[in-house]
Design an enzyme around this catalytic site. Structure first.
Site, PDB file in Angstrom:
ATOM      1  N   LYS A 147      -8.372  -3.512   5.703  1.00 36.23           N
ATOM      2  CA  LYS A 147      -8.981  -3.167   4.411  1.00 36.23           C
ATOM      3  C   LYS A 147     -10.495  -3.215   4.553  1.00 36.23           C
ATOM      4  CE  LYS A 147      -8.241  -3.900  -0.546  1.00 36.23           C
ATOM      5  NZ  LYS A 147      -7.657  -2.597  -0.907  1.00 36.23           N
ATOM      6  N   GLU A 180      -0.588   7.866   2.202  1.00 36.24           N
ATOM      7  CA  GLU A 180      -0.774   7.100   0.971  1.00 36.24           C
ATOM      8  C   GLU A 180      -1.865   7.778   0.153  1.00 36.24           C
ATOM      9  OE1 GLU A 180      -2.407   3.168   1.785  1.00 36.24           O
ATOM     10  OE2 GLU A 180      -3.597   3.960   3.444  1.00 36.24           O
ATOM     11  N   LEU A 205      -2.645   1.155   4.244  1.00 36.14           N
ATOM     12  CA  LEU A 205      -3.019  -0.191   3.830  1.00 36.14           C
ATOM     13  C   LEU A 205      -1.810  -0.767   3.102  1.00 36.14           C
ATOM     14  CD1 LEU A 205      -4.446  -2.135   1.432  1.00 36.14           C
ATOM     15  CD2 LEU A 205      -5.241  -2.251   3.779  1.00 36.14           C
TER      16      LEU A 205
END
Lengths: 286, 286
Positions: A147, A180, A205
């Site tokens: 992240k 995503e 993530l």
């Protein structure tokens, strides 16, 4: 009211909160972050967020600026100073401040910045009608599991979504599969009634909301598979939705201007959203 | 002496130069940069650098904070304030300061930061012996042609090089070909005497030193090809070298601890280095 931030060991009015220009977060995107939801003034799922923070720091070999207990105190203090009952707390840790040179500096202190702000829930019409997503090529690096603050591709993707009148952009890998969203995970419910989301790997993530929703799905005894799915499969799905700390569970009813299922939020999505809101309420102590 | 920086419209002692924590350069890596060499107090190849800066800004749709003329004045002022005769000037432009939200803010002013510092030439032993590089997988995003500050993969790669006792890391794409170093372009001279470097595309940052060297090669009438080459081809090459604003033309004599050619800087590399140093001298007005 004035907002307050934590920076360089002090709580300051946010308008005065600044970092040196040689902070490596500014010159190299050499840092990580977390966003934690706040409900009734309490941090939601702080444990998993701080565990993921540790993982991101470890992958980049950035030392922790302080332990979990001290970090929790800072986070709660910033939430309290900003009088946030419902909203989010944002924390960012960079490798530190040093003369510009790509490789790690020899002696450097990691820098922690914390802010908090009030957020309202999504507007009811978004929840009731669902949201639109567009698909875009996934241009990101090979370690999306970290992240990091190197979010430029996510910025460009979110902007593409906004300009298309969409809420989010789903990123498509070289094989034509959805990885995503730019700040959320992607899910579908197949025509056969099975929930599908991409497995946690280097390509996505691993959202905390994603892992909570997977737990809720297990508790409910529902069928699910963690595997990649294509845009075509998403368009042929019965339902689609996205998850994130700030969007919770949100129905996706159009992809690239084509309807998903009936074009309205489905039963599965609505049920999971309710369960997730109950999870938030429980986490807030209500 | 104190160093000075330009930030938010002012020339400040660098120790006081800071940016707001909500500068998008800090939270999203939403910005670009350039590094320009200074020789005899003059900017080298400022024109091509500012042209590339424009291109990076255009690709990210960040407006220019000021025109070339005004920017040139700021750059020269920072060089003068820091009394840099030989060194570099660094400039960074972020999209600006705004409440954190991935998509572009509606009203925002791009932020310019400029610093300068003295640099000595490479230590003579590096020039005489050449440098070592290691190879690493290229993990970067699909738009390496944009000189963005999302440099985290480059940071990790340079650190890997340093820990291996190497000067640079050459990044290898999925096809086994060298893209470039973490802050330099990669070149070989084949056994047949042809100069090879990867063509400018989305996979590499088109170095200004790279384009100058290509011009010098043309002027010298030497054979060259712009195409991808593999690590194996580099190891079988007669010579290898790297180019960058601060390294100029630097012989690569070992790759992953195996010698290139005779393991010493070759004639082609030495000749190009001399021509490049002459280019610097000419640019400085000497």
């Amino acid at each position: 009211m004035s907002r307050y931030a934590y920076v360089a060991g002090r709580y300051l009015p946010q308008a005065e909160a600044a970092v040196p220009i040689e902070d490596r977060g500014y010159q190299f995107a050499d840092g990580v972050y977390e966003v934690i939801a706040v409900e009734d003034g309490r941090l939601i799922d702080a444990g998993p967020h701080l565990k993921r923070l540790d993982r991101s720091l470890n992958e980049l070999r950035i030392p922790r600026p302080m332990g979990d207990r001290a970090l929790g105190i800072v986070l709660r203090r910033v939430v309290a100073l900003n009088r946030v009952r419902r909203g989010m707390v944002y924390l960012q840790i960079s490798r530190g401040v040093a003369p510009r040179d790509h490789a790690f500096p020899r002696e450097v202190q990691p820098q922690l910045v914390v802010t908090a702000k009030r957020l309202t829930l999504q507007p009811p019409h978004l929840v009731e009608a669902g949201v639109r997503v567009v698909t875009i090529p996934d241009l990101r690096w090979a370690r999306c599991d970290i992240k990091s603050i190197a979010l430029l591709p996510n910025v460009m993707g979110k902007q593409a979504a906004r300009e298309a009148g969409a809420y989010e952009a789903w990123q498509i890998d070289r094989d034509g599969n959805v990885t995503e969203g730019t700040s959320s995970n992607a899910w579908i419910v197949t025509a056969g009634g099975s929930l599908v989301t991409r497995p946690a790997g280097n390509e996505i993530l691993n959202g905390i909301t994603r892992t909570v929703v997977l737990e809720l799905v297990r508790e409910l005894g529902l069928a699910f598979e963690q595997r990649a799915f294509s845009t075509a499969e998403a368009l042929a799905a019965r339902e689609a939705f996205l998850t994130s700390t700030t969007s919770h569970v949100l129905a996706v009813t159009r992809i690239d201007d084509m309807p998903v299922g009936d074009g309205v939020p489905g039963a599965f999505t609505k049920a999971l959203r309710q369960r997730y809101l109950a999870h938030l309420a429980a986490g807030s102590g209500r």
